[in-house]
Design a protein around this motif. Structure first.
Motif, PDB file in Angstrom:
ATOM      1  N   SER A  33      10.673  11.326  -4.403  1.00 51.78           N
ATOM      2  CA  SER A  33      10.315  12.976  -4.747  1.00 51.78           C
ATOM      3  C   SER A  33       9.035  13.304  -3.961  1.00 51.78           C
ATOM      4  O   SER A  33       9.021  14.451  -3.346  1.00 51.78           O
ATOM      5  N   TYR A  34       8.146  12.590  -4.186  1.00 45.87           N
ATOM      6  CA  TYR A  34       6.692  12.865  -3.700  1.00 45.87           C
ATOM      7  C   TYR A  34       6.971  13.058  -2.145  1.00 45.87           C
ATOM      8  O   TYR A  34       6.235  13.948  -1.514  1.00 45.87           O
ATOM      9  N   LYS A  35       7.598  12.064  -1.346  1.00 42.68           N
ATOM     10  CA  LYS A  35       7.555  12.242   0.003  1.00 42.68           C
ATOM     11  C   LYS A  35       8.299  13.288   0.382  1.00 42.68           C
ATOM     12  O   LYS A  35       8.157  13.940   1.653  1.00 42.68           O
ATOM     13  N   SER A  36       9.291  13.841  -0.440  1.00 50.21           N
ATOM     14  CA  SER A  36      10.115  15.044   0.002  1.00 50.21           C
ATOM     15  C   SER A  36       9.123  16.224  -0.441  1.00 50.21           C
ATOM     16  O   SER A  36       9.644  17.478  -0.453  1.00 50.21           O
ATOM     17  N   ASN A  37       8.028  16.004  -0.893  1.00 47.98           N
ATOM     18  CA  ASN A  37       6.935  17.264  -1.487  1.00 47.98           C
ATOM     19  C   ASN A  37       7.536  17.970  -2.638  1.00 47.98           C
ATOM     20  O   ASN A  37       6.924  19.265  -2.862  1.00 47.98           O
ATOM     21  N   ASN A  38       8.206  17.126  -3.289  1.00 46.27           N
ATOM     22  CA  ASN A  38       8.900  17.538  -4.709  1.00 46.27           C
ATOM     23  C   ASN A  38       7.895  16.968  -5.527  1.00 46.27           C
ATOM     24  O   ASN A  38       8.289  16.183  -6.545  1.00 46.27           O
ATOM     25  N   TYR A  39       6.810  17.589  -5.970  1.00 44.87           N
ATOM     26  CA  TYR A  39       5.729  16.738  -6.335  1.00 44.87           C
ATOM     27  C   TYR A  39       5.962  17.055  -8.148  1.00 44.87           C
ATOM     28  O   TYR A  39       5.527  16.239  -8.839  1.00 44.87           O
ATOM     29  N   LYS A  40       6.593  18.135  -8.354  1.00 46.59           N
ATOM     30  CA  LYS A  40       6.905  18.319  -9.704  1.00 46.59           C
ATOM     31  C   LYS A  40       7.761  17.193 -10.311  1.00 46.59           C
ATOM     32  O   LYS A  40       7.912  16.404 -11.195  1.00 46.59           O
TER      33      LYS A  40
END
Length: 279
Positions: A33-40
């Motif tokens: 998720s982080y690498k997809s910029n989905n930080y939440k």
């Protein structure tokens, strides 16, 4: 120097956790998720991993990174500070201090961020990204100090201008009050002079009145004296009105009285001689 803070990203789980595959899977999902910029979503995955393994430093570090990416610098800062006391390798500790410096930099705590970057370089002296961020933090500190200095100068100038303005206003009020007091004093003096003039006028009026009274009394007395004198003169200068016959009769009576007196005197003398003693 434009703002371009270099951020060091994730730790990768290496299967060293005591809790095995469950923790690694949750960290893996978080990283995805982080690498997809989905930080939440990444934050949620890392928190779930910590529920399974509260001591997972990889999950703590990656959670701090996800908080930083969401702009939650205060909580990210606390997580990095906790990690700075952990037993990491030099390379991993360098990453912790690097991102701790970034969080402090975002919070405009430039002194502390510089210290963090220096600690990062102590653990990894060849890290060019940390060197760049350190230079940037120092430049920001210099500007901050200059701004503070200018603000102090401006504040001092404003205070000075305010003091001068207040002083000018006080002087103006003082002049106005002085003029007002002067006018009141002049008015009081004018009233006092007027009262004095009125008093002198009253005194002079009384004096003139007394003088006129004395003059009148003197005139009345003089008139009385003149009348008395005129009366005396009138009485002394008045001649008796008597006829010639009356005058002769009066003269004859006076002569007869004189003869009678002489006759009595001789008779008295003769009697005195008869009664005397012979020696």
């Amino acid at each position: 120097m434009t703002k371009n803070i270099i951020f060091i990203t994730l730790f990768i789980a290496l299967g060293s956790s005591l809790y095995g595959a469950d923790t690694e899977k949750l960290i893996y999902n978080g990283n995805k998720s982080y690498k997809s910029n989905n930080y939440k979503e990444a934050e949620i995955g890392y928190r779930k991993s910590l529920e399974v393994d509260p001591n997972s430093n990889i999950a703590k570090y990656n959670l701090a990174n996800s908080l930083y990416k969401q702009g939650n610098y205060a909580e990210a800062l606390e997580k990095y500070k906790e990690l700075s006391n952990e037993n990491f390798s030099k390379k991993e500790m360098s990453k912790v201090f690097h991102n701790l410096g970034n969080s402090l930099l975002e919070d405009k705590k430039y002194d502390e961020s510089i210290d963090s970057y220096i600690n990062a370089l102590k653990n990894n002296p060849k890290d060019e990204d940390t060197k760049y961020n350190l230079a940037y933090a120092r430049e920001m500190l210099r500007k901050q100090q200059q701004d503070d200095k200018n603000n102090d100068k401006n504040k001092d100038k404003q205070d000075q201008d305010k003091d001068q303005k207040d002083k000018g206003k006080q002087d103006q009020n003082k002049d106005q009050n002085g003029d007002k007091n002067k006018d009141e004093q002049n008015q009081d003096k004018g009233n006092e002079d007027k009262d004095k003039q009125d008093q002198n006028k009253d005194q002079n009026g009384e004096k003139d009145k007394d003088k006129e009274g004395d003059k009148k009394d003197g005139q009345d007395s003089q008139q009385d004296d003149n009348r008395a004198e005129n009366k005396d003169q009138s009485q002394s200068g008045q001649k008796p009105k008597i006829s010639k016959q009356d005058a002769e009769r009066i003269l004859q009576a006076m002569m007869n009285d004189e003869k009678e007196l002489q006759k009595k005197f001789r008779k008295l003398k003769s009697k005195s001689n008869k009664t005397g003693k012979n020696w």
